[in-house]
Write an enzyme that holds these catalytic residues in place. Structure first.
Site, PDB file in Angstrom:
ATOM      1  N   ARG A  60     -31.077  -8.932  19.739  1.00 43.85           N
ATOM      2  CA  ARG A  60     -29.656  -8.664  20.009  1.00 43.85           C
ATOM      3  C   ARG A  60     -29.601  -7.435  20.903  1.00 43.85           C
ATOM      4  O   ARG A  60     -30.192  -6.405  20.585  1.00 43.85           O
ATOM      5  CB  ARG A  60     -28.868  -8.427  18.729  1.00 43.85           C
ATOM      6  CG  ARG A  60     -27.462  -7.911  19.030  1.00 43.85           C
ATOM      7  CD  ARG A  60     -26.534  -7.983  17.867  1.00 43.85           C
ATOM      8  NE  ARG A  60     -26.144  -9.355  17.580  1.00 43.85           N
ATOM      9  CZ  ARG A  60     -25.198  -9.690  16.710  1.00 43.85           C
ATOM     10  NH1 ARG A  60     -24.533  -8.743  16.059  1.00 43.85           N
ATOM     11  NH2 ARG A  60     -24.884 -10.953  16.478  1.00 43.85           N
TER      12      ARG A  60
ATOM     13  N   LYS B 157     -37.892   7.932  23.177  1.00 47.20           N
ATOM     14  CA  LYS B 157     -38.750   8.886  23.908  1.00 47.20           C
ATOM     15  C   LYS B 157     -38.834   8.526  25.382  1.00 47.20           C
ATOM     16  O   LYS B 157     -39.591   9.123  26.132  1.00 47.20           O
ATOM     17  CB  LYS B 157     -40.162   8.865  23.310  1.00 47.20           C
ATOM     18  CG  LYS B 157     -40.244   9.264  21.857  1.00 47.20           C
ATOM     19  CD  LYS B 157     -41.699   9.197  21.381  1.00 47.20           C
ATOM     20  CE  LYS B 157     -41.823   8.357  20.150  1.00 47.20           C
ATOM     21  NZ  LYS B 157     -43.211   7.955  19.872  1.00 47.20           N
TER      22      LYS B 157
ATOM     23  N   HIS C 244     -24.003 -16.111  22.606  1.00 47.74           N
ATOM     24  CA  HIS C 244     -24.543 -16.036  21.240  1.00 47.74           C
ATOM     25  C   HIS C 244     -24.870 -17.482  20.843  1.00 47.74           C
ATOM     26  O   HIS C 244     -24.174 -18.105  20.033  1.00 47.74           O
ATOM     27  CB  HIS C 244     -23.485 -15.417  20.328  1.00 47.74           C
ATOM     28  CG  HIS C 244     -23.991 -14.939  19.005  1.00 47.74           C
ATOM     29  ND1 HIS C 244     -25.229 -15.273  18.493  1.00 47.74           N
ATOM     30  CD2 HIS C 244     -23.402 -14.141  18.060  1.00 47.74           C
ATOM     31  CE1 HIS C 244     -25.381 -14.704  17.298  1.00 47.74           C
ATOM     32  NE2 HIS C 244     -24.295 -14.018  17.023  1.00 47.74           N
TER      33      HIS C 244
ATOM     34  N   ARG D 196     -24.382 -10.686   9.724  1.00 49.71           N
ATOM     35  CA  ARG D 196     -24.725 -12.099   9.542  1.00 49.71           C
ATOM     36  C   ARG D 196     -25.958 -12.536  10.310  1.00 49.71           C
ATOM     37  O   ARG D 196     -26.870 -13.147   9.736  1.00 49.71           O
ATOM     38  CB  ARG D 196     -23.555 -12.998   9.992  1.00 49.71           C
ATOM     39  CG  ARG D 196     -22.473 -13.148   8.965  1.00 49.71           C
ATOM     40  CD  ARG D 196     -21.120 -13.222   9.632  1.00 49.71           C
ATOM     41  NE  ARG D 196     -20.824 -11.940  10.244  1.00 49.71           N
ATOM     42  CZ  ARG D 196     -20.219 -10.938   9.600  1.00 49.71           C
ATOM     43  NH1 ARG D 196     -19.801 -11.114   8.382  1.00 49.71           N
ATOM     44  NH2 ARG D 196     -20.019  -9.768  10.192  1.00 49.71           N
ATOM     45  N   THR D 197     -26.003 -12.256  11.598  1.00 48.45           N
ATOM     46  CA  THR D 197     -27.101 -12.801  12.410  1.00 48.45           C
ATOM     47  C   THR D 197     -28.436 -12.227  11.950  1.00 48.45           C
ATOM     48  O   THR D 197     -29.416 -12.941  11.765  1.00 48.45           O
ATOM     49  CB  THR D 197     -26.848 -12.498  13.903  1.00 48.45           C
ATOM     50  OG1 THR D 197     -25.490 -12.821  14.204  1.00 48.45           O
ATOM     51  CG2 THR D 197     -27.764 -13.302  14.791  1.00 48.45           C
TER      52      THR D 197
HETATM   53  N1   CP Z   1     -21.099 -13.563  13.911  1.00 49.58           N
HETATM   54  C1   CP Z   1     -21.938 -12.545  14.119  1.00 49.58           C
HETATM   55  O1   CP Z   1     -22.677 -12.488  15.137  1.00 49.58           O
HETATM   56  O2   CP Z   1     -21.901 -11.596  13.145  1.00 49.58           O
HETATM   57  P1   CP Z   1     -22.799 -10.296  13.100  1.00 49.58           P
HETATM   58  O3   CP Z   1     -22.406  -9.434  14.275  1.00 49.58           O
HETATM   59  O4   CP Z   1     -22.526  -9.656  11.794  1.00 49.58           O
HETATM   60  O5   CP Z   1     -24.235 -10.726  13.268  1.00 49.58           O
END
Ligand code: CP
Length: 322
Positions: A119, A98, A148, A68-69
């Site tokens: 992320r 590396k 998040h 999703r993100t």
């Molecule tokens: N909700 C969420 O962060 O989903 P993903 O890990 O799929 O991005």
């Protein structure tokens, strides 16, 4: 095709800013984001058009898997006419494999883009990137068990869209609250508004950290740790279910014991919730939400939350980059 959005008012709060933690938001900034997100819905559904990110390049640097993100940020940039460079699994597929450092990676990538969406598997790495990058904003798309913030934006936007308020709410949050970064950001968001109370239900070893409870309570959020669903009030505005996170366990046998501790079913929602209780989940789900609930009118996890994720990220990027 309707009207074309050619520009937006520059944001005092967000222009050129990194988004590292939810604690940097206040009510007026959320109002600004939500109001633009409503307009972004019109662009995404093709009622309007916009190219306000034309000429911008956004790098998506994802050390941890995402559905999703990653894809909603990617789609958000493209909906607004920008371009993306997606770097998935950099530990194996970039020069980090590396031996290049995280700092040099960020320094290099910022030379090629207008923003980096990161992320990372370790808490605090968004802040680290923010300290290294000198010319582009960093957006935290989940940092280990930390936060998040953009997920919390879409979660709050979803609640606001349904309940028409973000104060005087009663919620239940269930699952892996120790490792649940979406929960950590969501609770900070709820603490910005008056008279909110949240019931927390987690396996004993996966309870939210005391330090965070103290901080949230000090901010005015009423929190109640409970041991079973029957201790939650029956008139919650929302239930926010989360998965037990396998990737955070070193001992998988312990994960297997806890995995199915809390499973939500229609029967449970009917018994302990009410007809207006929103059923939310940040996803992915791994068995803790019964599929019978997917079509229930109260369920928003496969509908509004997913779509709102793109609208919110379109709004956020527009406010940061224009
Ligand atoms: N909700 C969420 O962060 O989903 P993903 O890990 O799929 O991005």
């Amino acid at each position: 095709m309707g009207q074309k959005i050619t520009s937006i008012k520059p944001s005092k709060n967000l222009r050129d800013k990194s988004i590292l933690s939810f604690n940097q938001f206040d009510q007026s900034t959320l109002k600004e984001i939500f109001s633009l997100a409503m307009k972004m819905k019109a662009i995404a559904t093709k009622a309007q058009t916009s190219k306000i990110l034309t000429g911008k390049i956004i790098i998506l640097l994802f050390y941890e898997p995402s559905t999703r993100t990653l894809s909603s940020f990617d789609a958000a940039v493209k909906q607004l006419g920008g371009q993306t460079i997606v770097i998935n699994n950099p530990s194996e597929l970039s020069s980090i494999a590396k031996g290049e450092t995280f700092e040099d990676t960020i320094k290099t990538l910022e030379a090629y883009c207008d923003a980096i969406i990161l992320r990372h598997s370790k808490e605090g790495f968004s802040e680290k990137a923010g300290a290294v990058a000198s010319s582009v904003p960093i957006i935290n798309a989940g940092d280990g068990i930390g936060e998040h913030p953009t997920q919390a934006l879409l979660d709050l936007f979803t609640i606001w869209d349904h309940k028409k308020r973000l104060e005087n709410l009663r919620g239940l949050v269930v699952g892996d609250l120790l490792n649940g970064r979406t929960v950590h950001s969501l609770l900070q968001g709820l603490s910005l508004y008056k008279n909110n109370e949240v019931y927390l239900l987690a396996p004993k070893d996966l309870r939210i950290k005391r330090k965070l409870i103290e901080k949230l309570t000090k901010n005015g959020l009423a929190l109640f740790e409970i041991n079973s669903l029957s201790q939650a009030p029956d008139n919650c505005d929302f239930w926010y279910w989360t998965r037990i996170q396998r990737e955070r366990f070193t001992d998988l046998s312990k994960y297997k014991v806890l995995k199915n501790k809390f499973i939500v079913t229609k029967k449970l929602l009917d018994k302990f919730g009410d007809e207006k209780t929103l059923l939310m989940h940040p996803l992915p789900r791994t068995g803790e939400v019964d599929k019978d609930l997917d079509k229930d009118i109260r369920s928003v996890y496969l509908k509004d939350q997913i779509r709102n994720g793109m609208y919110i990220r379109m709004a956020l990027l527009a406010l940061i980059l224009t």
